[in-house]
Design a protein around this motif. Structure first.
Motif, PDB file in Angstrom:
ATOM      1  N   SER A  88      -2.661  -5.513  11.907  1.00 23.43           N
ATOM      2  CA  SER A  88      -2.508  -4.739  13.130  1.00 23.43           C
ATOM      3  C   SER A  88      -1.064  -4.766  13.624  1.00 23.43           C
ATOM      4  O   SER A  88      -0.446  -5.830  13.711  1.00 23.43           O
ATOM      5  N   GLY A  89      -0.524  -3.583  13.914  1.00 26.42           N
ATOM      6  CA  GLY A  89       0.817  -3.482  14.473  1.00 26.42           C
ATOM      7  C   GLY A  89       1.936  -3.712  13.482  1.00 26.42           C
ATOM      8  O   GLY A  89       3.096  -3.792  13.881  1.00 26.42           O
ATOM      9  N   GLN A  90       1.625  -3.816  12.205  1.00 28.50           N
ATOM     10  CA  GLN A  90       2.638  -4.146  11.210  1.00 28.50           C
ATOM     11  C   GLN A  90       2.696  -3.064  10.131  1.00 28.50           C
ATOM     12  O   GLN A  90       1.671  -2.657   9.585  1.00 28.50           O
ATOM     13  N   TYR A  91       3.916  -2.587   9.838  1.00 31.29           N
ATOM     14  CA  TYR A  91       4.103  -1.623   8.759  1.00 31.29           C
ATOM     15  C   TYR A  91       3.812  -2.306   7.432  1.00 31.29           C
ATOM     16  O   TYR A  91       4.253  -3.420   7.183  1.00 31.29           O
ATOM     17  N   THR A  92       3.046  -1.640   6.597  1.00 31.65           N
ATOM     18  CA  THR A  92       2.695  -2.199   5.293  1.00 31.65           C
ATOM     19  C   THR A  92       2.910  -1.139   4.226  1.00 31.65           C
ATOM     20  O   THR A  92       2.401  -0.028   4.348  1.00 31.65           O
ATOM     21  N   GLU A  93       3.664  -1.473   3.202  1.00 28.75           N
ATOM     22  CA  GLU A  93       3.801  -0.582   2.055  1.00 28.75           C
ATOM     23  C   GLU A  93       2.812  -1.049   1.000  1.00 28.75           C
ATOM     24  O   GLU A  93       2.776  -2.229   0.651  1.00 28.75           O
ATOM     25  N   VAL A  94       1.995  -0.130   0.534  1.00 30.81           N
ATOM     26  CA  VAL A  94       0.943  -0.474  -0.424  1.00 30.81           C
ATOM     27  C   VAL A  94       1.193   0.302  -1.709  1.00 30.81           C
ATOM     28  O   VAL A  94       1.320   1.526  -1.686  1.00 30.81           O
ATOM     29  N   ASN A  95       1.278  -0.410  -2.821  1.00 29.64           N
ATOM     30  CA  ASN A  95       1.397   0.209  -4.137  1.00 29.64           C
ATOM     31  C   ASN A  95       0.091  -0.042  -4.871  1.00 29.64           C
ATOM     32  O   ASN A  95      -0.249  -1.189  -5.162  1.00 29.64           O
ATOM     33  N   LEU A  96      -0.639   1.021  -5.119  1.00 29.68           N
ATOM     34  CA  LEU A  96      -1.945   0.916  -5.753  1.00 29.68           C
ATOM     35  C   LEU A  96      -1.827   1.379  -7.202  1.00 29.68           C
ATOM     36  O   LEU A  96      -1.417   2.502  -7.460  1.00 29.68           O
ATOM     37  N   ARG A  97      -2.191   0.530  -8.117  1.00 26.30           N
ATOM     38  CA  ARG A  97      -2.083   0.849  -9.539  1.00 26.30           C
ATOM     39  C   ARG A  97      -3.329   1.593 -10.020  1.00 26.30           C
ATOM     40  O   ARG A  97      -4.451   1.153  -9.776  1.00 26.30           O
ATOM     41  N   VAL A  98      -3.115   2.687 -10.707  1.00 24.80           N
ATOM     42  CA  VAL A  98      -4.215   3.501 -11.212  1.00 24.80           C
ATOM     43  C   VAL A  98      -5.115   2.692 -12.137  1.00 24.80           C
ATOM     44  O   VAL A  98      -6.330   2.838 -12.111  1.00 24.80           O
ATOM     45  N   GLY A 105      -9.084   9.592   0.169  1.00 17.09           N
ATOM     46  CA  GLY A 105      -9.635   9.201   1.460  1.00 17.09           C
ATOM     47  C   GLY A 105      -9.330   7.752   1.754  1.00 17.09           C
ATOM     48  O   GLY A 105      -9.129   6.953   0.842  1.00 17.09           O
ATOM     49  N   ILE A 106      -9.269   7.427   3.014  1.00 16.85           N
ATOM     50  CA  ILE A 106      -9.047   6.042   3.451  1.00 16.85           C
ATOM     51  C   ILE A 106     -10.221   5.656   4.330  1.00 16.85           C
ATOM     52  O   ILE A 106     -10.529   6.341   5.307  1.00 16.85           O
ATOM     53  N   LEU A 107     -10.873   4.564   3.989  1.00 15.72           N
ATOM     54  CA  LEU A 107     -12.039   4.083   4.720  1.00 15.72           C
ATOM     55  C   LEU A 107     -11.706   2.739   5.356  1.00 15.72           C
ATOM     56  O   LEU A 107     -11.205   1.844   4.676  1.00 15.72           O
ATOM     57  N   VAL A 108     -11.964   2.611   6.646  1.00 14.34           N
ATOM     58  CA  VAL A 108     -11.811   1.329   7.329  1.00 14.34           C
ATOM     59  C   VAL A 108     -13.104   0.564   7.108  1.00 14.34           C
ATOM     60  O   VAL A 108     -14.171   1.001   7.527  1.00 14.34           O
ATOM     61  N   GLY A 109     -13.017  -0.563   6.415  1.00  8.92           N
ATOM     62  CA  GLY A 109     -14.225  -1.277   6.016  1.00  8.92           C
ATOM     63  C   GLY A 109     -14.302  -2.698   6.512  1.00  8.92           C
ATOM     64  O   GLY A 109     -14.903  -3.543   5.848  1.00  8.92           O
ATOM     65  N   ASP A 110     -13.724  -2.997   7.691  1.00 12.54           N
ATOM     66  CA  ASP A 110     -13.773  -4.383   8.174  1.00 12.54           C
ATOM     67  C   ASP A 110     -14.991  -4.677   9.043  1.00 12.54           C
ATOM     68  O   ASP A 110     -15.179  -5.790   9.498  1.00 12.54           O
ATOM     69  N   LYS A 111     -15.816  -3.656   9.293  1.00 13.81           N
ATOM     70  CA  LYS A 111     -17.054  -3.797  10.074  1.00 13.81           C
ATOM     71  C   LYS A 111     -16.811  -4.283  11.497  1.00 13.81           C
ATOM     72  O   LYS A 111     -17.670  -4.891  12.112  1.00 13.81           O
ATOM     73  N   GLU A 114      -5.807   2.763  14.462  1.00 17.70           N
ATOM     74  CA  GLU A 114      -4.853   3.814  14.131  1.00 17.70           C
ATOM     75  C   GLU A 114      -4.268   3.500  12.771  1.00 17.70           C
ATOM     76  O   GLU A 114      -3.954   2.345  12.475  1.00 17.70           O
ATOM     77  N   ILE A 115      -4.156   4.518  11.945  1.00 18.64           N
ATOM     78  CA  ILE A 115      -3.502   4.358  10.657  1.00 18.64           C
ATOM     79  C   ILE A 115      -2.557   5.539  10.484  1.00 18.64           C
ATOM     80  O   ILE A 115      -2.942   6.694  10.692  1.00 18.64           O
ATOM     81  N   LEU A 116      -1.315   5.245  10.198  1.00 19.15           N
ATOM     82  CA  LEU A 116      -0.307   6.273   9.981  1.00 19.15           C
ATOM     83  C   LEU A 116       0.092   6.216   8.507  1.00 19.15           C
ATOM     84  O   LEU A 116       0.441   5.147   8.005  1.00 19.15           O
ATOM     85  N   VAL A 117       0.035   7.332   7.839  1.00 26.60           N
ATOM     86  CA  VAL A 117       0.397   7.395   6.428  1.00 26.60           C
ATOM     87  C   VAL A 117       1.715   8.155   6.312  1.00 26.60           C
ATOM     88  O   VAL A 117       1.808   9.318   6.704  1.00 26.60           O
ATOM     89  N   HIS A 118       2.712   7.472   5.799  1.00 23.35           N
ATOM     90  CA  HIS A 118       4.037   8.089   5.638  1.00 23.35           C
ATOM     91  C   HIS A 118       4.051   9.000   4.426  1.00 23.35           C
ATOM     92  O   HIS A 118       4.529  10.133   4.488  1.00 23.35           O
ATOM     93  N   SER A 119       3.530   8.535   3.313  1.00 22.74           N
ATOM     94  CA  SER A 119       3.481   9.371   2.113  1.00 22.74           C
ATOM     95  C   SER A 119       2.481   8.805   1.116  1.00 22.74           C
ATOM     96  O   SER A 119       2.119   7.630   1.179  1.00 22.74           O
TER      97      SER A 119
END
Length: 67
Positions: A10-20, A46-52, A58-63
């Motif tokens: 929460s409140g922290q920018y995170t860069e995520v690299n997802l490998r195919v 799609g992005i699913l929030v799954g923490d129940k 809020e989720i902001l997607v840069h690219s």
């Protein structure tokens, strides 16, 4: 459907690299480990929030890129 989990804070920018090659296919909620994702056939993401946890988020997607 293909899934890959990642964590955010929460409140922290995170860069995520997802490998195919780490994406797991699912059919009727069951993992299908022998099904491989072919990136050029992807039609949507799609992005699913799954923490129940109920409440606003809020989720902001840069690219989103495929490399």
């Amino acid at each position: 459907m293909y899934q890959l989990n990642f964590d955010t804070k929460s409140g922290q920018y995170t860069e995520v690299n997802l490998r195919v090659d780490k994406v797991v296919a699912h059919s009727c909620c069951r993992p299908m480990p022998n099904w491989k994702l072919t990136p050029y056939q992807v039609q949507s993401v799609g992005i699913l929030v799954g923490d129940k946890k109920p409440g606003p988020f809020e989720i902001l997607v840069h690219s989103i890129e495929v490399q």
